[in-house]
Design a protein around this motif. Structure first.
Motif, PDB file in Angstrom:
ATOM      1  N   TYR B   4       1.770   3.894   1.162  1.00 17.53           N
ATOM      2  CA  TYR B   4       0.981   2.920   1.892  1.00 17.53           C
ATOM      3  C   TYR B   4       1.749   1.615   2.035  1.00 17.53           C
ATOM      4  O   TYR B   4       1.880   1.068   3.133  1.00 17.53           O
ATOM      5  CB  TYR B   4      -0.340   2.697   1.158  1.00 17.53           C
ATOM      6  CG  TYR B   4      -1.181   1.590   1.724  1.00 17.53           C
ATOM      7  CD1 TYR B   4      -1.934   1.792   2.877  1.00 17.53           C
ATOM      8  CD2 TYR B   4      -1.211   0.340   1.114  1.00 17.53           C
ATOM      9  CE1 TYR B   4      -2.695   0.778   3.402  1.00 17.53           C
ATOM     10  CE2 TYR B   4      -1.972  -0.680   1.636  1.00 17.53           C
ATOM     11  CZ  TYR B   4      -2.712  -0.452   2.779  1.00 17.53           C
ATOM     12  OH  TYR B   4      -3.466  -1.461   3.302  1.00 17.53           O
ATOM     13  N   ARG B   7       4.700   1.972   4.355  1.00 16.20           N
ATOM     14  CA  ARG B   7       4.290   2.047   5.752  1.00 16.20           C
ATOM     15  C   ARG B   7       3.884   0.677   6.272  1.00 16.20           C
ATOM     16  O   ARG B   7       4.223   0.288   7.386  1.00 16.20           O
ATOM     17  CB  ARG B   7       3.137   3.041   5.887  1.00 16.20           C
ATOM     18  CG  ARG B   7       3.173   3.804   7.186  1.00 16.20           C
ATOM     19  CD  ARG B   7       2.011   4.732   7.315  1.00 16.20           C
ATOM     20  NE  ARG B   7       0.745   3.995   7.226  1.00 16.20           N
ATOM     21  CZ  ARG B   7      -0.441   4.578   7.127  1.00 16.20           C
ATOM     22  NH1 ARG B   7      -0.516   5.878   7.070  1.00 16.20           N
ATOM     23  NH2 ARG B   7      -1.541   3.860   7.068  1.00 16.20           N
ATOM     24  N   ARG B   8       3.148  -0.039   5.435  1.00 17.95           N
ATOM     25  CA  ARG B   8       2.759  -1.384   5.847  1.00 17.95           C
ATOM     26  C   ARG B   8       3.970  -2.263   6.098  1.00 17.95           C
ATOM     27  O   ARG B   8       4.022  -3.023   7.064  1.00 17.95           O
ATOM     28  CB  ARG B   8       1.883  -2.035   4.767  1.00 17.95           C
ATOM     29  CG  ARG B   8       0.457  -1.556   4.754  1.00 17.95           C
ATOM     30  CD  ARG B   8      -0.333  -2.153   5.892  1.00 17.95           C
ATOM     31  NE  ARG B   8      -0.448  -3.598   5.817  1.00 17.95           N
ATOM     32  CZ  ARG B   8      -1.499  -4.209   5.310  1.00 17.95           C
ATOM     33  NH1 ARG B   8      -2.505  -3.538   4.854  1.00 17.95           N
ATOM     34  NH2 ARG B   8      -1.564  -5.528   5.297  1.00 17.95           N
ATOM     35  N   THR B  11       5.694  -1.321   9.437  1.00 14.31           N
ATOM     36  CA  THR B  11       4.937  -1.845  10.573  1.00 14.31           C
ATOM     37  C   THR B  11       5.123  -3.351  10.672  1.00 14.31           C
ATOM     38  O   THR B  11       5.311  -3.896  11.762  1.00 14.31           O
ATOM     39  CB  THR B  11       3.426  -1.573  10.407  1.00 14.31           C
ATOM     40  OG1 THR B  11       3.262  -0.543   9.451  1.00 14.31           O
ATOM     41  CG2 THR B  11       2.802  -1.202  11.705  1.00 14.31           C
ATOM     42  N   ILE B  15       6.356  -5.507  13.862  1.00 15.68           N
ATOM     43  CA  ILE B  15       5.525  -6.558  14.450  1.00 15.68           C
ATOM     44  C   ILE B  15       6.283  -7.875  14.468  1.00 15.68           C
ATOM     45  O   ILE B  15       6.248  -8.628  15.443  1.00 15.68           O
ATOM     46  CB  ILE B  15       4.216  -6.689  13.641  1.00 15.68           C
ATOM     47  CG1 ILE B  15       3.352  -5.463  13.885  1.00 15.68           C
ATOM     48  CG2 ILE B  15       3.475  -7.927  14.025  1.00 15.68           C
ATOM     49  CD1 ILE B  15       2.156  -5.423  12.997  1.00 15.68           C
ATOM     50  N   MET B 492       2.271 -12.284   6.364  1.00 21.72           N
ATOM     51  CA  MET B 492       2.130 -10.828   6.270  1.00 21.72           C
ATOM     52  C   MET B 492       2.197 -10.359   4.822  1.00 21.72           C
ATOM     53  O   MET B 492       1.458  -9.461   4.418  1.00 21.72           O
ATOM     54  CB  MET B 492       3.201 -10.156   7.119  1.00 21.72           C
ATOM     55  CG  MET B 492       2.897 -10.328   8.585  1.00 21.72           C
ATOM     56  SD  MET B 492       3.792  -9.226   9.659  1.00 21.72           S
ATOM     57  CE  MET B 492       5.426  -9.767   9.445  1.00 21.72           C
ATOM     58  N   ASN B 495      -1.130 -11.041   3.345  1.00 21.20           N
ATOM     59  CA  ASN B 495      -2.137 -10.119   3.841  1.00 21.20           C
ATOM     60  C   ASN B 495      -2.081  -8.801   3.085  1.00 21.20           C
ATOM     61  O   ASN B 495      -3.109  -8.240   2.698  1.00 21.20           O
ATOM     62  CB  ASN B 495      -1.918  -9.835   5.332  1.00 21.20           C
ATOM     63  CG  ASN B 495      -2.423 -10.958   6.172  1.00 21.20           C
ATOM     64  OD1 ASN B 495      -3.092 -11.852   5.676  1.00 21.20           O
ATOM     65  ND2 ASN B 495      -2.089 -10.931   7.444  1.00 21.20           N
ATOM     66  N   ASP B 499      -4.986  -7.159   0.650  1.00 23.84           N
ATOM     67  CA  ASP B 499      -5.539  -5.810   0.735  1.00 23.84           C
ATOM     68  C   ASP B 499      -5.391  -5.065  -0.575  1.00 23.84           C
ATOM     69  O   ASP B 499      -6.322  -4.394  -1.039  1.00 23.84           O
ATOM     70  CB  ASP B 499      -4.856  -5.030   1.858  1.00 23.84           C
ATOM     71  CG  ASP B 499      -5.501  -5.320   3.193  1.00 23.84           C
ATOM     72  OD1 ASP B 499      -6.539  -6.004   3.183  1.00 23.84           O
ATOM     73  OD2 ASP B 499      -4.984  -4.861   4.220  1.00 23.84           O
ATOM     74  N   ILE B 511      -7.211   2.856  -1.262  1.00 23.16           N
ATOM     75  CA  ILE B 511      -6.111   2.788  -0.306  1.00 23.16           C
ATOM     76  C   ILE B 511      -5.759   4.190   0.134  1.00 23.16           C
ATOM     77  O   ILE B 511      -5.534   5.071  -0.699  1.00 23.16           O
ATOM     78  CB  ILE B 511      -4.906   2.094  -0.936  1.00 23.16           C
ATOM     79  CG1 ILE B 511      -5.158   0.602  -0.946  1.00 23.16           C
ATOM     80  CG2 ILE B 511      -3.644   2.409  -0.175  1.00 23.16           C
ATOM     81  CD1 ILE B 511      -4.101  -0.163  -1.627  1.00 23.16           C
ATOM     82  N   LYS B 512      -5.764   4.389   1.458  1.00 26.35           N
ATOM     83  CA  LYS B 512      -5.407   5.711   1.968  1.00 26.35           C
ATOM     84  C   LYS B 512      -3.935   5.701   2.334  1.00 26.35           C
ATOM     85  O   LYS B 512      -3.509   4.945   3.196  1.00 26.35           O
ATOM     86  CB  LYS B 512      -6.269   6.045   3.175  1.00 26.35           C
ATOM     87  CG  LYS B 512      -7.705   6.324   2.780  1.00 26.35           C
ATOM     88  CD  LYS B 512      -8.492   6.791   3.973  1.00 26.35           C
ATOM     89  CE  LYS B 512      -8.394   5.796   5.078  1.00 26.35           C
ATOM     90  NZ  LYS B 512      -9.582   5.272   5.633  1.00 26.35           N
TER      91      LYS B 512
END
Lengths: 364, 513
Positions: B4, B7-8, B11, B15, B492, B495, B499, B511-512
């Motif tokens: 997770y 991957r975050r 991304t 971004i 970021m 953030n 989470d 968390i998936k």
């Protein structure tokens, strides 16, 4: 940031579970349509009514007094007229005896009438605010709705676009865009339009950067609604996508949209005044409330009224819109019930997960 | 979990690339960097224009320039490479250098304000939630809306006028007329009466006491010219410390836990003794020493709590630790007050201590206390302004979160078990109400670096916001990009932290990967 946050998902699940519970337990609203219920709740909210009245007065005052769109107003001065100083420019309005006088808000150093300037500034600020609200609302609804309804690659593309814009702090992005909106290169049709309608351009540009928060909210709302039974029922009976979106989902999501557009507008007026204050928004010779404050802050010791009145109008506009937004939120959110902490014996689930002060970023 | 996060992060990097390209293009598009030179009448105009063109590389189209910039910026990712190159600004200064300076300025400006706003906002939110639909609740709600609608540049000008110029004039002859003293006392008395709640008699007693005490203190201050020559002294520290000990114990463990109360009081006694012991040490103070002393103070408090024990050792330790920290803060405030006259009479300050602009008096000489007092007097006004405008959202958010929690089944269960109201509120409700607040606090801390653009402009602090706006006004993309990259990366990162923290605090959220 990039994926739907866990919070969002848990909220969606809760909403699903609670929707069933609340629909049954609304006795005082039985026999009324959705619109009637909302109206009833809204007009029962004192703060919102006062806010509405104040905003209406300001609107009428600002747009009729010095005139707008080429129409003349009833006030004798224009925001550019220079007239001889009366009483060294001090305000002539007084509460007791109630009098209006020659220059109710006073005059600036060279003798321009502050009332006319403030009204013109309020007009410009309100124009920018409404444009931002309208454009941000429209773009946000379309982007969020498409992403939430169609999912898949549409959602991926649109939401990544939203993510790209949302990590740029609003004020910084707005400053860049404001600077672009103020660019006046010679010769193009854009320049000739912009030179006469500067605030319109500014409002449109700012609107195109303020929609991201709304898009996320609308998407969240669509994500929940599209899983509901009535959408399944509509789809089984053969309704087209457009019909489902406009007839079944949008009416249910419109509350969230309206409330947040209102709150975006209250943030928008602060954004515009802040940009003008920084010299990146409305430019002289045109006038906005923020620009008036910026131009006159040095004169606080000698002519404080130049500073008080524009600021007061910013606060009044923003405050009344915030109260209207609060009232709308109460009216639209069926889960939100007024209750007394002491007498909360009955099994009403009070859910006020959304803070009353909006999540729109505040410029510091 | 790891998937997770990875991957975050991937991304986020994509971004960031997209957003930085957008910002670069928009900035380059926003104006003409040569505009001021075109309008100038200097004889070497063409040479100046050529120089600037080559400095900013204006002959290259903006999208290509972005990739050049990206190439330089990518070197920052090499650890310990020292090859970080974010370009130069229009004056030829490397951006990395300018950013370092601006970051320090911004953080000193916003950190204190944010911490205070969070603390005050959360406390106000909880009090209003507990007194829902009372006069206090309506009052605070209205104030929250009002503060939320205030343009900060407007507040700042008012603060400069009344907070700085007015207060400095007052300090010239710090006498409070009896009428003003009575008025302030009455206002605070009414506020206290509204806050306590309960029966009318209780409100009257509390309000009256506060009114009398405040008025008497103000009259005493006026007679002794306290504001010119402030100080607390060991006696006042002892009295205040005892009050703090009782208050903290009430909140942390309740007065029934005698051991906790005793350990807090013991800590206060140690504090008063230490007051005399550390004075010579404090004369040689440095920032690091203060920090070590603060950590030591907390450790002593915790140790006292540990040895006092009681049926709940953790509560004693917490109560004594917090008390120790606050008493230590009192000693520190006292030392600052001792240094106040020398700051006040400093030849650079000349009796007007509260500053309206800048981050410090230029060329001021003095020891640690004078210098840090100088920083603080410059921070007072921007801090107040920032607190005022950011208080509202914390208050409202805490209030709604707390109201929701107070309606939960487990709160009813806790009450049904016969727990005291204190432990229901502090132990069951408050902790759970903090979970959603933890996320918005993380977001806000992430946004801190972006600085307070308008506040920095109004108070002439040359921080991140100033760097950004200045770069933008000169159509110079490099500083703009430098600020943007810093802001975006911290935002970021926080953030992601928010989470992760949320799922750690609230086990319902998984968390998936």
């Amino acid at each position: 940031m990039s994926q739907p946050t866990q919070e969002e998902e848990i909220l969606a699940q809760q909403a699903l579970a609670e929707a069933a519970a609340t629909e049954a337990s609304s006795e005082e609203t039985s026999g009324l349509s959705q619109g009637q219920i909302v109206r009833k709740r809204f007009f029962g909210h004192t703060g919102a009514l006062v806010g509405l009245a104040v905003l209406a007065i300001i609107l009428v005052l600002a747009f009729t007094s010095v005139g707008a769109w080429g129409l003349p107003g009833w006030w004798k001065y224009n925001y550019l007229d220079v007239s001889p100083l009366v009483n060294d420019g001090a305000p002539t309005a007084s509460l007791w005896p109630l009098a209006w006088g020659e220059h109710p808000f006073g005059q600036d150093r060279i003798g321009r009438d502050l009332f006319a300037m403030t009204m013109r500034g309020a007009q410009q600020s309100i124009t920018v605010m409404v444009l931002i609200g309208a454009i941000a609302g429209a773009v946000g609804a379309i982007v969020g709705g498409l992403a939430g309804y169609f999912r898949g690659w549409v959602e991926a593309v649109l939401m990544r676009l939203t993510d790209v814009i949302i990590i740029i702090p609003v004020l910084l992005l707005a400053a860049v865009v404001g600077q672009i909106a103020n660019r006046r290169d010679e010769g193009s049709w854009f320049a000739s339009f912009a030179s006469s309608n500067g605030v319109v351009i500014l409002g449109i540009f700012l609107g195109f950067v303020s929609w991201v928060g709304l898009a996320r909210l609308v998407r969240g709302e669509f994500l929940t609604l599209r899983e509901r039974e009535f959408v399944d029922a509509a789809r089984i009976s053969g309704a087209s996508n457009a019909r489902i979106i406009f007839k079944h989902i949008l009416p249910n999501a419109v509350g969230v949209l309206i409330v947040n557009v209102t709150l975006t507008m209250s943030a928008a007026i602060l954004l515009e005044t802040a940009l003008s204050y920084l010299g990146l928004g409305v430019h002289a010779p045109d006038i906005s409330l923020g620009l008036l404050v910026a131009q006159n802050q040095e004169a606080f010791a000698t002519r404080p009224w130049l500073f008080w009145f524009p600021g007061l109008f910013i606060i009044l506009i923003c405050l009344s819109i915030n109260f209207i937004g609060d009232g709308l939120r109460d009216a639209f959110d069926p889960r939100q019930k007024k209750f007394k902490a002491k007498s909360a014996v009955e099994t009403t689930r009070h859910s006020s997960t959304t803070p009353v002060v909006p999540n729109v970023p505040k410029e510091q | 979990m790891l998937t997770y996060v990875v991957r975050r992060l991937v991304t986020a990097a994509l971004i960031l690339l997209g957003a930085s390209f957008l910002v670069y293009l928009l900035t380059a598009l926003s104006g003409d960097p040569l505009a001021d030179l075109r309008a100038s009448s200097a004889p070497n105009r063409q040479a100046l224009m050529d120089a600037r063109s080559s400095l900013l590389d204006l002959d290259t189209p903006a999208p290509v320039r972005y990739f050049k910039w990206l190439g330089g910026a990518a070197q920052c990712l090499v650890p310990f490479g020292n090859a970080c190159n974010l370009g130069k600004n229009i004056a030829g200064q490397p951006i990395t250098e300018a950013l370092g300076f601006a970051l320090v300025q911004t953080l000193t400006l916003v950190t204190g304000a944010t911490v205070l706003a969070i603390l005050i906002g959360i406390s106000l939110g909880i009090v209003t939630a507990l007194r829902q639909y009372s006069a206090l609740d309506y009052g605070v709600t209205f104030m929250a809306f009002l503060f939320f609608s205030l343009p900060i540049f407007w507040v700042a000008v008012l603060l400069k006028e009344f907070g700085a110029i007015g207060f400095n004039d007052f300090l010239r002859n710090p006498q409070i007329p009896p009428g003003v003293a009575l008025g302030i006392g009455a206002v605070l008395g009414v506020i206290a009466a509204v806050v306590v709640g309960g029966a009318a008699k209780r409100r009257l007693i509390v309000g009256g006491t506060v009114f009398a005490v405040v008025t008497l203190i103000l009259i005493y201050f006026s007679i002794t010219l306290w504001f010119r020559n402030p100080g607390l002294g060991p006696v006042v520290i002892a009295i205040l410390g005892a009050g703090i000990a009782v208050g903290i114990t009430v909140l942390v463990s309740g007065l029934k836990n005698r051991k906790a109360l005793q350990s807090s009081l013991i800590v206060v006694a140690i504090g008063v003794i230490a007051y005399f012991a550390v004075q010579p040490l404090l004369n040689e103070a440095t920032g690091l020493m203060i920090f070590i002393l603060a950590v030591g103070t907390i450790l002593i408090g915790v140790a006292v709590g540990y040895f006092m024990g009681g049926y709940d050792r953790g509560q004693s330790m917490r109560a004594a630790g917090i008390t120790a920290f606050l008493v230590g803060a009192l000693v520190l405030i006292d030392r600052y007050m001792q240094a106040w006259p020398s700051y006040f009479d400093n030849s650079r300050v000349r009796g007007r201590p509260i500053a309206t602009i800048g981050a410090g008096t230029p060329n001021i000489q003095g020891d640690f206390w004078v210098l840090s007092t100088d920083t603080m007097t410059h921070l007072v006004l921007p801090t107040i302004a920032l607190i005022l405008v950011s208080l509202a959202s914390y208050t409202r958010f805490t209030r709604s979160s707390m109201l929701e929690i107070m309606n939960m089944d487990y709160i009813r269960t806790a009450r049904a078990k016969g727990l005291s109201e204190r432990s229901v509120i502090m132990g069951h409700a408050f902790r759970n109400a903090l979970i959603p607040i933890a996320t918005i606090v993380a977001f806000d801390i992430g946004a801190l670096i972006g600085g307070a653009v308008i506040t920095e402009t109004v108070f002439s602090v040359h921080g991140m916001g100033f760097l950004f706006i200045d770069g933008l006004l000169h159509t110079d993309p490099n500083p703009v990009m430098g600020v943007f990259v810093c802001v975006a990366i911290t935002a970021m990162a926080f953030n992601l932290i928010a989470d992760l923290a949320y799922s750690a605090l609230d086990p319902r959220v998984r968390i998936k990967a």
